[in-house]
Design a protein around this motif. Structure first.
Motif, mmCIF file in Angstrom:
data_model
loop_
_atom_site.group_PDB
_atom_site.id
_atom_site.type_symbol
_atom_site.label_atom_id
_atom_site.label_comp_id
_atom_site.label_asym_id
_atom_site.label_seq_id
_atom_site.Cartn_x
_atom_site.Cartn_y
_atom_site.Cartn_z
ATOM 1 N N ARG A 216 3.096 6.365 8.594
ATOM 2 C CA ARG A 216 4.428 6.024 9.087
ATOM 3 C C ARG A 216 4.457 5.951 10.607
ATOM 4 N N ALA A 217 3.740 6.867 11.246
ATOM 5 C CA ALA A 217 3.662 6.828 12.709
ATOM 6 C C ALA A 217 2.946 5.572 13.179
ATOM 7 N N ASP A 218 1.860 5.204 12.494
ATOM 8 C CA ASP A 218 1.133 3.983 12.842
ATOM 9 C C ASP A 218 2.021 2.754 12.640
ATOM 10 N N LEU A 219 2.820 2.771 11.575
ATOM 11 C CA LEU A 219 3.706 1.646 11.304
ATOM 12 C C LEU A 219 4.763 1.506 12.399
ATOM 13 N N ARG A 220 5.383 2.624 12.782
ATOM 14 C CA ARG A 220 6.391 2.574 13.840
ATOM 15 C C ARG A 220 5.783 2.068 15.140
ATOM 16 N N ARG A 221 4.586 2.564 15.482
ATOM 17 C CA ARG A 221 3.943 2.143 16.726
ATOM 18 C C ARG A 221 3.641 0.652 16.715
ATOM 19 N N ALA A 222 3.088 0.154 15.578
ATOM 20 C CA ALA A 222 2.732 -1.259 15.487
ATOM 21 C C ALA A 222 3.969 -2.149 15.560
ATOM 22 N N MET A 223 5.052 -1.719 14.892
ATOM 23 C CA MET A 223 6.270 -2.522 14.917
ATOM 24 C C MET A 223 6.853 -2.573 16.322
ATOM 25 N N GLN A 224 6.840 -1.451 17.030
ATOM 26 C CA GLN A 224 7.372 -1.422 18.396
ATOM 27 C C GLN A 224 6.537 -2.284 19.339
ATOM 28 N N ALA A 225 5.232 -2.355 19.051
ATOM 29 C CA ALA A 225 4.332 -3.133 19.900
ATOM 30 C C ALA A 225 4.258 -4.596 19.485
ATOM 31 N N GLY A 226 4.919 -4.954 18.372
ATOM 32 C CA GLY A 226 4.865 -6.321 17.886
ATOM 33 C C GLY A 226 3.527 -6.694 17.287
ATOM 34 N N GLU A 227 2.779 -5.709 16.776
ATOM 35 C CA GLU A 227 1.453 -5.944 16.195
ATOM 36 C C GLU A 227 1.576 -6.195 14.689
ATOM 37 N N PRO A 228 0.554 -6.803 14.068
ATOM 38 C CA PRO A 228 0.573 -6.999 12.611
ATOM 39 C C PRO A 228 0.640 -5.651 11.882
ATOM 40 N N VAL A 229 1.407 -5.616 10.793
ATOM 41 C CA VAL A 229 1.600 -4.356 10.077
ATOM 42 C C VAL A 229 1.136 -4.418 8.617
ATOM 43 N N ASP A 230 0.653 -5.567 8.167
ATOM 44 C CA ASP A 230 0.322 -5.711 6.749
ATOM 45 C C ASP A 230 -0.703 -4.694 6.275
ATOM 46 N N GLU A 231 -1.757 -4.483 7.035
ATOM 47 C CA GLU A 231 -2.801 -3.558 6.586
ATOM 48 C C GLU A 231 -2.302 -2.122 6.567
ATOM 49 N N ILE A 232 -1.434 -1.768 7.486
ATOM 50 C CA ILE A 232 -0.853 -0.421 7.475
ATOM 51 C C ILE A 232 0.012 -0.251 6.229
ATOM 52 N N LEU A 233 0.852 -1.266 5.957
ATOM 53 C CA LEU A 233 1.697 -1.205 4.763
ATOM 54 C C LEU A 233 0.851 -1.164 3.496
ATOM 55 N N GLU A 234 -0.234 -1.915 3.470
ATOM 56 C CA GLU A 234 -1.120 -1.914 2.302
ATOM 57 C C GLU A 234 -1.672 -0.521 2.056
ATOM 58 N N SER A 235 -2.076 0.158 3.109
ATOM 59 C CA SER A 235 -2.671 1.491 2.969
ATOM 60 C C SER A 235 -1.637 2.549 2.594
ATOM 61 N N PHE A 236 -0.369 2.269 2.867
ATOM 62 C CA PHE A 236 0.685 3.230 2.548
ATOM 63 C C PHE A 236 1.360 2.914 1.222
ATOM 64 N N VAL A 237 1.808 1.653 1.043
ATOM 65 C CA VAL A 237 2.582 1.288 -0.140
ATOM 66 C C VAL A 237 1.697 1.231 -1.392
ATOM 67 N N GLY A 238 0.474 0.735 -1.262
ATOM 68 C CA GLY A 238 -0.404 0.654 -2.433
ATOM 69 C C GLY A 238 -0.585 1.993 -3.137
ATOM 70 N N PRO A 239 -1.035 3.046 -2.440
ATOM 71 C CA PRO A 239 -1.148 4.360 -3.072
ATOM 72 C C PRO A 239 0.185 4.917 -3.553
ATOM 73 N N LEU A 240 1.272 4.581 -2.840
ATOM 74 C CA LEU A 240 2.589 5.073 -3.250
ATOM 75 C C LEU A 240 2.988 4.502 -4.615
ATOM 76 N N VAL A 241 2.680 3.225 -4.852
ATOM 77 C CA VAL A 241 2.940 2.626 -6.161
ATOM 78 C C VAL A 241 2.149 3.363 -7.243
ATOM 79 N N GLU A 242 0.876 3.641 -6.964
ATOM 80 C CA GLU A 242 0.031 4.310 -7.953
ATOM 81 C C GLU A 242 0.565 5.690 -8.319
ATOM 82 N N LYS A 243 1.161 6.381 -7.355
ATOM 83 C CA LYS A 243 1.697 7.721 -7.619
ATOM 84 C C LYS A 243 3.089 7.676 -8.246
ATOM 85 N N THR A 244 3.859 6.657 -7.909
ATOM 86 C CA THR A 244 5.267 6.617 -8.321
ATOM 87 C C THR A 244 5.446 6.149 -9.758
#
Length: 240
Positions: A89-117
């Motif tokens: 989440r911290a990496d995501l906030r930093r990337a969004m504030q910097a205008g950097e791509p966020v897809d890989e961060i979201l993939e690493s966070f949301v993918g495992p979250l789906v598996e657990k949820t």
């Protein structure tokens, strides 16, 4: 399932908080003498079950005559968050504030979250369907990534309404071809954080023969209120 609180709301809907093992949830039920159909409702990417927009949608559907349930995903809402999730989440906030791509961060966070949820939703569904006030069939509304997996693995779900505004991992984009239940897909045409073409490609990929796309102008949180009524009518066609 243990109910920890309950209150009767102004619209006649009964709101009850519950716990199921480590899973916290909320159940909204209408005033009805007969068992009613159930809608599982989740907010995109694991936002809390107490998020005001989700609560408003849940109450609206319950007043329409459905039982509606929401749970907090692992590490979301009031549930403990792991160090890895906090870092993502911290990496995501930093990337969004910097205008950097966020897809890989979201993939690493949301993918495992789906598996657990998804297993927790199936456990919750078992408990909900054991309640005398809830019958079937079952619908699903909200978080697309979890909804795709549930539609593929859970035969008790008869129809689904997805919101295009959340990140969908690569695995679920592939699984979309295996979704065969009736589907309503809501898209905000000007959603600033979610590429329109990706949502259109996902809609095209769904394998169901009965799928409807509703696209409205406006940003991420601008879904018109009338879509609540359209969603309830969609579920009425398939859950009544």
């Amino acid at each position: 399932m243990r109910f920890t609180s309950e209150q009767r709301l102004d619209d006649g809907v009964l709101e009850r908080e519950f716990t199921l093992g480590e899973i916290p949830g909320t159940l909204w039920t209408p005033e009805s003498a007969a068992p009613v159909p159930l809608i599982l409702m989740a907010h995109n990417n694991g936002l809390p079950k107490a998020q005001p927009r989700l609560v408003a949608r849940a109450r609206h559907s319950a007043a329409y005559g459905y039982a509606v349930a929401a749970i907090d995903a692992p590490g979301c809402g009031d549930r403990p968050c792991s160090a890895a999730d906090e870092q993502a989440r911290a990496d995501l906030r930093r990337a969004m504030q910097a205008g950097e791509p966020v897809d890989e961060i979201l993939e690493s966070f949301v993918g495992p979250l789906v598996e657990k949820t998804v297993p927790e939703w199936r456990t919750t569904l078992d408990a909900l369907l054991a309640l005398p006030e809830i019958g079937g069939p079952v619908g699903y509304a909200g978080w697309t990534a979890v909804g795709i997996r549930l539609a593929v693995v859970e035969p008790r779900i008869a129809a689904a309404g997805f919101f295009a505004g959340g990140y969908v991992p690569r695995a679920q984009r592939e699984e979309a071809r295996r979704v065969t239940i009736p589907l309503l897909f809501l898209l905000q045409w000007d959603d600033e954080g979610n590429p329109r073409q990706r949502a259109l490609d996902l809609f095209d990929a769904f394998g169901t023969k009965e799928k409807t796309l509703h696209a409205n102008t406006g940003g991420h949180t601008g879904t018109p209120r009338f879509e609540l009524d359209d969603g309830n009518r969609f579920f009425a066609r398939h859950l009544r």
